[in-house]
Write a protein that holds these residues in place. Sequence first.
Motif, PDB file in Angstrom:
ATOM      1  N   LEU A   1      50.527  34.471  -8.597  1.00 56.60           N
ATOM      2  CA  LEU A   1      49.158  33.938  -9.170  1.00 56.60           C
ATOM      3  C   LEU A   1      48.110  34.222  -8.257  1.00 56.60           C
ATOM      4  O   LEU A   1      48.119  34.432  -6.850  1.00 56.60           O
ATOM      5  N   GLY A   2      46.894  34.284  -8.814  1.00 54.43           N
ATOM      6  CA  GLY A   2      45.728  34.586  -7.864  1.00 54.43           C
ATOM      7  C   GLY A   2      45.264  33.506  -7.508  1.00 54.43           C
ATOM      8  O   GLY A   2      45.542  32.466  -7.463  1.00 54.43           O
ATOM      9  N   PRO A   3      44.406  33.690  -6.327  1.00 58.28           N
ATOM     10  CA  PRO A   3      43.822  32.453  -5.563  1.00 58.28           C
ATOM     11  C   PRO A   3      43.270  31.833  -6.316  1.00 58.28           C
ATOM     12  O   PRO A   3      42.336  32.160  -7.256  1.00 58.28           O
ATOM     13  N   PRO A   4      42.984  30.425  -6.335  1.00 60.46           N
ATOM     14  CA  PRO A   4      42.273  29.525  -7.276  1.00 60.46           C
ATOM     15  C   PRO A   4      40.853  29.842  -6.870  1.00 60.46           C
ATOM     16  O   PRO A   4      40.265  30.094  -5.664  1.00 60.46           O
ATOM     17  N   MET A   5      39.956  29.257  -7.964  1.00 58.51           N
ATOM     18  CA  MET A   5      38.635  29.619  -7.436  1.00 58.51           C
ATOM     19  C   MET A   5      38.240  28.045  -6.544  1.00 58.51           C
ATOM     20  O   MET A   5      38.642  26.915  -6.912  1.00 58.51           O
ATOM     21  N   THR A   6      37.740  28.177  -5.561  1.00 57.10           N
ATOM     22  CA  THR A   6      37.597  27.047  -4.529  1.00 57.10           C
ATOM     23  C   THR A   6      36.141  26.830  -4.161  1.00 57.10           C
ATOM     24  O   THR A   6      35.933  25.642  -3.572  1.00 57.10           O
ATOM     25  N   ASN A   7      35.261  27.484  -4.513  1.00 56.56           N
ATOM     26  CA  ASN A   7      33.967  27.478  -4.314  1.00 56.56           C
ATOM     27  C   ASN A   7      33.174  26.675  -5.358  1.00 56.56           C
ATOM     28  O   ASN A   7      31.793  26.704  -5.568  1.00 56.56           O
ATOM     29  N   LEU A   8      33.765  25.828  -6.376  1.00 59.07           N
ATOM     30  CA  LEU A   8      33.250  25.263  -7.495  1.00 59.07           C
ATOM     31  C   LEU A   8      32.733  24.018  -7.043  1.00 59.07           C
ATOM     32  O   LEU A   8      33.105  23.202  -6.427  1.00 59.07           O
TER      33      LEU A   8
ATOM     34  N   GLN B   1      44.132  33.297 -11.961  1.00 63.63           N
ATOM     35  CA  GLN B   1      43.108  32.467 -11.010  1.00 63.63           C
ATOM     36  C   GLN B   1      42.910  31.241 -11.772  1.00 63.63           C
ATOM     37  O   GLN B   1      42.261  31.227 -12.876  1.00 63.63           O
ATOM     38  N   ALA B   2      43.371  30.157 -11.182  1.00 67.65           N
ATOM     39  CA  ALA B   2      42.894  28.703 -11.699  1.00 67.65           C
ATOM     40  C   ALA B   2      41.493  28.521 -11.766  1.00 67.65           C
ATOM     41  O   ALA B   2      40.877  28.898 -10.717  1.00 67.65           O
ATOM     42  N   VAL B   3      41.013  27.857 -12.688  1.00 65.41           N
ATOM     43  CA  VAL B   3      39.604  27.594 -12.677  1.00 65.41           C
ATOM     44  C   VAL B   3      39.654  25.980 -12.699  1.00 65.41           C
ATOM     45  O   VAL B   3      39.663  25.511 -14.093  1.00 65.41           O
ATOM     46  N   PRO B   4      39.398  25.071 -11.924  1.00 69.75           N
ATOM     47  CA  PRO B   4      39.648  23.772 -12.067  1.00 69.75           C
ATOM     48  C   PRO B   4      38.144  23.306 -12.691  1.00 69.75           C
ATOM     49  O   PRO B   4      37.208  23.811 -12.700  1.00 69.75           O
ATOM     50  N   PHE B   5      38.506  22.094 -13.317  1.00 69.75           N
ATOM     51  CA  PHE B   5      37.324  21.556 -14.360  1.00 69.75           C
ATOM     52  C   PHE B   5      36.309  21.017 -13.156  1.00 69.75           C
ATOM     53  O   PHE B   5      36.647  20.684 -12.232  1.00 69.75           O
ATOM     54  N   PRO B   6      34.891  20.785 -13.650  1.00 71.05           N
ATOM     55  CA  PRO B   6      33.969  20.154 -12.784  1.00 71.05           C
ATOM     56  C   PRO B   6      34.378  18.660 -12.317  1.00 71.05           C
ATOM     57  O   PRO B   6      35.338  18.046 -13.397  1.00 71.05           O
ATOM     58  N   ASP B   7      34.074  18.110 -11.281  1.00 67.11           N
ATOM     59  CA  ASP B   7      34.449  16.948 -10.722  1.00 67.11           C
ATOM     60  C   ASP B   7      33.533  15.769 -11.703  1.00 67.11           C
ATOM     61  O   ASP B   7      32.500  16.182 -12.246  1.00 67.11           O
ATOM     62  N   GLY B   8      34.087  14.511 -11.587  1.00 66.24           N
ATOM     63  CA  GLY B   8      33.278  13.363 -12.356  1.00 66.24           C
ATOM     64  C   GLY B   8      33.105  13.465 -13.777  1.00 66.24           C
ATOM     65  O   GLY B   8      32.282  12.776 -14.460  1.00 66.24           O
ATOM     66  N   MET B   9      34.315  14.218 -14.294  1.00 69.33           N
ATOM     67  CA  MET B   9      34.494  13.977 -16.085  1.00 69.33           C
ATOM     68  C   MET B   9      34.759  12.683 -16.041  1.00 69.33           C
ATOM     69  O   MET B   9      36.058  12.405 -16.165  1.00 69.33           O
ATOM     70  N   THR B  10      33.948  11.571 -16.699  1.00 74.88           N
ATOM     71  CA  THR B  10      34.069  10.055 -16.663  1.00 74.88           C
ATOM     72  C   THR B  10      34.198   9.585 -18.156  1.00 74.88           C
ATOM     73  O   THR B  10      33.557  10.366 -18.952  1.00 74.88           O
ATOM     74  N   LEU B  11      34.662   8.550 -18.442  1.00 76.49           N
ATOM     75  CA  LEU B  11      34.494   7.791 -19.554  1.00 76.49           C
ATOM     76  C   LEU B  11      32.845   7.463 -19.804  1.00 76.49           C
ATOM     77  O   LEU B  11      32.154   6.915 -18.768  1.00 76.49           O
ATOM     78  N   PRO B  12      32.412   7.275 -20.704  1.00 74.27           N
ATOM     79  CA  PRO B  12      31.066   6.552 -21.062  1.00 74.27           C
ATOM     80  C   PRO B  12      30.684   5.472 -20.294  1.00 74.27           C
ATOM     81  O   PRO B  12      31.806   4.619 -20.342  1.00 74.27           O
ATOM     82  N   PRO B  13      29.670   4.905 -19.628  1.00 70.76           N
ATOM     83  CA  PRO B  13      29.669   3.504 -19.119  1.00 70.76           C
ATOM     84  C   PRO B  13      29.924   2.539 -19.914  1.00 70.76           C
ATOM     85  O   PRO B  13      29.637   2.360 -21.094  1.00 70.76           O
ATOM     86  N   GLY B  14      30.575   1.566 -19.471  1.00 74.44           N
ATOM     87  CA  GLY B  14      30.808   0.384 -20.335  1.00 74.44           C
ATOM     88  C   GLY B  14      32.106   0.548 -21.147  1.00 74.44           C
ATOM     89  O   GLY B  14      32.467  -0.499 -21.903  1.00 74.44           O
ATOM     90  N   THR B  15      32.678   1.573 -21.279  1.00 71.38           N
ATOM     91  CA  THR B  15      33.810   1.865 -22.183  1.00 71.38           C
ATOM     92  C   THR B  15      35.000   1.365 -21.476  1.00 71.38           C
ATOM     93  O   THR B  15      35.368   1.715 -20.363  1.00 71.38           O
ATOM     94  N   GLU B  16      35.957   0.806 -22.262  1.00 71.15           N
ATOM     95  CA  GLU B  16      37.246   0.300 -21.642  1.00 71.15           C
ATOM     96  C   GLU B  16      38.290   0.939 -22.549  1.00 71.15           C
ATOM     97  O   GLU B  16      38.547   0.973 -23.789  1.00 71.15           O
ATOM     98  N   ALA B  17      38.955   1.978 -21.886  1.00 67.95           N
ATOM     99  CA  ALA B  17      39.869   2.786 -22.640  1.00 67.95           C
ATOM    100  C   ALA B  17      41.557   2.227 -22.708  1.00 67.95           C
ATOM    101  O   ALA B  17      41.622   1.204 -21.471  1.00 67.95           O
ATOM    102  N   ILE B  18      42.191   2.453 -23.267  1.00 62.55           N
ATOM    103  CA  ILE B  18      43.608   1.697 -23.588  1.00 62.55           C
ATOM    104  C   ILE B  18      44.418   2.426 -22.224  1.00 62.55           C
ATOM    105  O   ILE B  18      44.825   1.538 -21.771  1.00 62.55           O
TER     106      ILE B  18
END
Length: 392
Positions: A24-31, A230-247
Motif C-alpha cells: 500500500l502507498g503511504p497515506p496522505m498525512t498532511n491533511l 494511498q489512503a485519503v482520510p476524511f476531514p476532521d470534525g464531520m459532526t451531527l447538526p447542532p441539537g440533533t440526537e441520533a439513535i
Amino acid sequence: MPPASTATPSPSASPKLDVLTDRLGPPMTNLTGTCPSPGRTVDQLNPATLPRSTWRLASAGTEEGELDQATVTPDGTLWALRGRGPTQRPVRWTGSSWQDLPAFPAGKDPLVRLGAAAADLAWVIVQSGSPDDSPANYVVSTWDGRAWRSRPVDLGVPPVSGEELAAQGAWVLLGDRAMRWSGTAWQTAPLHSYSDKLSGSTEDPWVIASPDPDEEMKIQLSRWTDQGWQAVPFPDGMTLPPGTEAIHPDKPSTRIAGVARTGPEEFWVVGTYSWGEHEPVDQEDVMVSRSVLMRNVAGRWSCWWGPAGDQPDPFVDAVADGRGGLWAATGLGMLWHLSDGRWTRERAPVDKGVPVIRDLAGSPGGAIYALGGIGSGPWDEDIRPALWRLEP
C-alpha cells in the motif's frame, strides 16, 4: 466510432497475472481542515437553478431497463450495460445509437461488472458459483473486436460477493484487491479495505468503500500513486447538526458518490452524510441525510452542506468538466455544475416522464455523458434506458 485496433492483446488470451505492487502507498498525512455540520435547515449549497438545460437527450429506448456502469476508453468509445439484473447486456455507443455486440454468451448468472480499454477490447466479469466457494472462480467474457470469448479464470483472490466487485476503464476491483489490464496481462495491487466503487479514469483512478456500521473501517477513499493505493482520510470534525440526537450517535456515516479532480492539487468529493434518529411526533426510527461536498486543495479540506431531510435526492456520481470545474448528478435527474466557483443546477431534459440518472462519464474529447433512464414517476420501476450528452 474509432477504428478497431488489432494490436491489443486480449485478456482472455493471456491469463498471466503480474504484480503491479504488493504494498500500500503511504497515506496522505498532511491533511488539514475541519467540517462541522451546520444547523439542519441550513443550505450551504444553494445552487442557482437554470430554466433551460444545456444537456440534450441523445438516446431514449423503448424496452424496459436502464443504462449503467459507463466506461469511456482512451480512444473515446463509450461502453455501458443496458437492461436490469440478469437481462443486462454490454452495449457500445456509435455516436448516434447503441450497438448490441453479436452473440454475447449469456448464461444463468447475471452480469456483474463491465470494463473496457478500447473500442475493440472490453470485458464483463461474472462470479461462477457461490461466493462461499473457494478458490473463487470467475468467468471473464472478453470482446476482442470480433467475438466474445469466455473462460473461467482463477484471479488469485478470495471469494467476494457481487457487491464487492467494481470495474471502470482498465481497472477491476475484487474485494480487497485491485487489478489493472496493462495491455499484455492483469496486474494486481492490494487495497486498504473491501471496496465497491471506482471513480475517476484509468489514468487517475479513485477507489471508494461503502461505510459499514458493523465494522471499524476508517478508510473509505484511496487514490492511485506509483507506490500503491494511498489512503485519503476524511476531514476532521464531520459532526451531527447542532441539537440533533441520533439513535446511534457513534455511527453516522458518509457515503461517497464520486470524486472529480479539478486541478493538479485540487479534487472534490460528493456524497451523503446520514444518521438514524427518532421521528419527533411518533418517535419512529427514521434515517436522515444531507448532501455534502468536500473540497481538497493541496491537502486542506473544506466542506459545504445541504439541508437535512428523510427523503433526499442524493448525489450518484461526479466528473471533471475539463475546464477546472465539475459536474455532479443526483438520482432524480438533477445535474449540478461547478464553474468559476459558482454552482448551478439543471434537470436532465425529457420529452415526457421523470429522468433518473445512475452514472456520469467524461470523454477525452470533452463530451460528458449521463446515463440512466426515464420513468413515469420519481420512484417508478417502469423505466426505459436513456442517455444524455453535454457537448464540449
